[in-house]
Scaffold this active site. Structure first.
Site, PDB file in Angstrom:
ATOM      1  N   GLU A 185     -42.854 -44.330   5.479  1.00 40.11           N
ATOM      2  CA  GLU A 185     -41.983 -45.152   6.327  1.00 40.11           C
ATOM      3  C   GLU A 185     -42.462 -45.137   7.788  1.00 40.11           C
ATOM      4  OE1 GLU A 185     -38.112 -44.511   3.423  1.00 40.11           O
ATOM      5  OE2 GLU A 185     -38.036 -43.680   5.452  1.00 40.11           O
ATOM      6  N   TYR A 232     -37.233 -51.769   1.562  1.00 41.59           N
ATOM      7  CA  TYR A 232     -36.249 -51.318   0.575  1.00 41.59           C
ATOM      8  C   TYR A 232     -36.690 -51.655  -0.858  1.00 41.59           C
ATOM      9  CZ  TYR A 232     -32.618 -49.660   3.794  1.00 41.59           C
ATOM     10  OH  TYR A 232     -31.896 -48.928   4.715  1.00 41.59           O
ATOM     11  N   LYS A 241     -29.162 -49.107  12.321  1.00 40.40           N
ATOM     12  CA  LYS A 241     -29.017 -50.350  11.570  1.00 40.40           C
ATOM     13  C   LYS A 241     -28.209 -51.411  12.344  1.00 40.40           C
ATOM     14  CE  LYS A 241     -29.339 -48.312   6.904  1.00 40.40           C
ATOM     15  NZ  LYS A 241     -28.584 -48.113   5.638  1.00 40.40           N
ATOM     16  N   ASN A 288     -23.760 -48.884   7.075  1.00 42.09           N
ATOM     17  CA  ASN A 288     -23.531 -47.463   7.332  1.00 42.09           C
ATOM     18  C   ASN A 288     -24.368 -46.902   8.478  1.00 42.09           C
ATOM     19  OD1 ASN A 288     -25.927 -47.472   6.001  1.00 42.09           O
ATOM     20  ND2 ASN A 288     -25.300 -46.149   4.316  1.00 42.09           N
ATOM     21  N   HIS A 346     -30.359 -45.210   8.766  1.00 41.54           N
ATOM     22  CA  HIS A 346     -31.215 -44.846   7.636  1.00 41.54           C
ATOM     23  C   HIS A 346     -32.001 -43.606   8.034  1.00 41.54           C
ATOM     24  CE1 HIS A 346     -34.471 -44.844   4.689  1.00 41.54           C
ATOM     25  NE2 HIS A 346     -35.269 -44.643   5.716  1.00 41.54           N
TER      26      HIS A 346
END
Ligand code: RTP
Ligand code: MG
Length: 140
Positions: free
Chosen positions: A128, A51, A11, A114, A117
């Site tokens: 995905e 998302y 990320k 964070n 993913h």
């Protein structure tokens, strides 16, 4: 358990801090093989679509803005029990709850920023992977 594939995103908080290599090393040390990889800049529409499952959550807007704030590295990881193994290496969503040695414990800044993913089930992994990669980009 058969060989599985899972989808991973390194990320923006991690790409910005030049942590891509350190994070990939964690995957490889855990026995996960990178079978596809590319660095991309998500558009807002792509982040919102990816998302979409979280669209009614209070953090959705912030999450999508964050995901387009810097480039991301999208990857397909392959290995024995890859989906669960990757989530184990990632650690809990909130770094305050993540176990020692996990990516989020070592690198994540907050519950939102964070660092990684990872797909949470075989169905979402397949969806995905197909969202970001075509078949010829997957080289096992
Ligand atoms: P991911 O989907 O990114 O692998 O993470 P996850 O399964 O551990 O967490 P999930 O519940 O699916 O949430 C997706 C991402 O949304 C951000 N988030 N922010 N501010 C908040 O309370 C909050 N909660 C979740 C995180 O970036 C999380 O990874
Ligand atoms: Mg999730």
């Amino acid at each position: 358990m058969a060989i599985q594939r899972t989808f991973s995103i390194i990320k923006p908080d991690a790409t910005k801090r030049n942590l891509t290599g350190k994070i990939v090393a964690k995957f490889e040390e855990a026995g996960l093989r990178v079978v596809a990889s590319k660095r991309i800049q998500l558009t807002l529409a792509q982040a919102q679509a990816f998302y979409g499952v979280h669209k009614d959550r209070p953090f959705f807007g912030e999450l999508c803005e964050y995901m387009i704030s810097e480039p991301v590295v999208v990857q397909v990881l392959e290995g024995e029990n890859a989906i669960a193994k990757n989530r184990e290496v990632m650690g809990a969503t909130n770094p305050a709850d993540a176990a020692e040695g996990t990516i989020r414990k070592e690198f994540a800044l907050s519950v939102g920023e964070n660092s990684v993913h990872g797909s949470d089930a075989p169905e979402t992994a397949a969806e995905e992977i197909a969202f970001f990669f075509s078949g010829i980009e997957l080289v096992g």
